[in-house]
Scaffold this active site. Structure first.
Site, mmCIF file in Angstrom:
data_model
loop_
_atom_site.group_PDB
_atom_site.id
_atom_site.type_symbol
_atom_site.label_atom_id
_atom_site.label_comp_id
_atom_site.label_asym_id
_atom_site.label_seq_id
_atom_site.Cartn_x
_atom_site.Cartn_y
_atom_site.Cartn_z
ATOM 1 N N TYR A 157 0.859 -1.188 0.000
ATOM 2 C CA TYR A 157 0.000 0.000 0.000
ATOM 3 C C TYR A 157 0.892 1.233 0.000
ATOM 4 C CZ TYR A 157 -4.126 2.875 1.056
ATOM 5 O OH TYR A 157 -5.146 3.792 0.991
ATOM 6 N N ARG A 191 -6.632 2.759 3.397
ATOM 7 C CA ARG A 191 -7.417 1.526 3.308
ATOM 8 C C ARG A 191 -6.664 0.286 3.776
ATOM 9 N NH1 ARG A 191 -12.292 1.371 1.596
ATOM 10 N NH2 ARG A 191 -13.263 3.168 0.586
ATOM 11 N N TRP A 228 -11.135 11.483 -2.403
ATOM 12 C CA TRP A 228 -9.742 11.369 -1.968
ATOM 13 C C TRP A 228 -8.751 11.677 -3.084
ATOM 14 C CZ3 TRP A 228 -9.510 11.119 3.125
ATOM 15 C CH2 TRP A 228 -10.582 10.568 3.828
#
Length: 199
Positions: A8, A14, A104
C-alpha cells in the site's frame, strides 16, 4: 503460518484495518509501502489496478475489506455468531459507504476541500447520530467483545477528525469507543510504532 506481504502507500488509508488485524493477532507480515510518485509505474502490474493488496504465499488478494474478512474468519473479531457476523459486516459497510463518498483523489484542492466540508458538515451528523444510537450503552458495537467493526470505526473516525477536529464533540460515547480500541495493548503498541502519516 502463511507468508504475508501487504502492499500500500505510505499512509494509513485503506490498508490500516489489515494492519490492525495483524497487530491484534501478532501475525508477522511485510508492510511494503510505496511512494505516490512510483504508483503510475507499479499500477499496471497490480490486479484491478488498486491497492492495498495482500500476497499470501504468493497468491494476490485485493479489496481491503475482503482481506479483513479473510483474516478474521472463524475468530471472535468477526463476531461470535452468524448474526453477530452480519452485524459486524453491516457496521463496516455503513462506515465504508460514507468514507467512499469522499473525493480522496480529487486534484483540485479547492473543490476537494468544498466537498469534504459539505460531507462533514451536512452528512456526517446523521451517520454519527445513527452510530451513537446503535452503540447505546454497550461497550462495543456488536456483542460483548471487540470486533473488527470497532477497529474500523477507530480508523475511519481518526482520519475524519484530521479534517474536522470537533466532529465527535457531541458524541462522547463514540469517543469512548475510539479510545477503548486505542487502549487495546496490541493496537496501542502498533499506533505507537507505526509510521506517522496524516491520513
Amino acid at each position: 503460518m502463511p507468508n504475508y506481504k501487504l502492499t500500500y502507500f505510505n499512509m494509513r488509508g485503506r490498508a490500516e484495518i489489515i494492519r490492525y488485524i495483524f497487530a491484534y493477532f501478532d501475525i508477522k507480515y511485510e508492510d511494503h509501502r510505496i511512494e505516490q510518485a512510483d504508483w503510475p509505474e507499479i499500477k499496471p502490474t497490480i490486479p484491478f489496478g488498486k491497492i492495498p493488496i495482500l500476497e499470501v504465499n504468493g497468491l494476490t488478494l485485493h479489496q481491503s475489506l475482503a482481506i479483513a474478512r479473510y483474516l478474521t474468519k472463524n475468530t471472535d473479531l468477526a463476531g461470535k455468531t452468524e448474526l453477530e457476523q452480519c452485524q459486524v459486516d453491516a457496521i463496516v459497510d455503513t462506515l465504508d459507504d460514507f468514507i467512499s463518498r469522499f473525493p480522496w483523489d480529487e486534484e483540485k484542492q479547492d473543490k476537494k476541500e468544498q466537498m469534504f466540508n459539505e460531507l462533514l458538515t451536512f452528512d456526517a451528523p446523521r451517520l454519527l447520530q445513527d452510530l451513537d444510537t446503535y452503540l447505546g450503552e454497550k461497550e462495543w458495537f456488536i456483542g460483548n467483545s471487540v470486533t473488527w467493526a470497532d477497529f474500523y470505526w477507530e480508523i475511519c473516525s481518526t482520519t475524519l477528525l484530521v479534517f474536522k477536529p470537533d466532529l465527535l464533540d457531541i458524541h462522547p460515547r463514540l469517543v469512548t469507543l475510539q479510545k477503548k480500541v486505542q487502549a487495546i495493548p496490541a493496537i496501542a503498541d502498533w499506533i505507537q510504532r507505526r509510521p506517522q502519516t496524516r491520513i
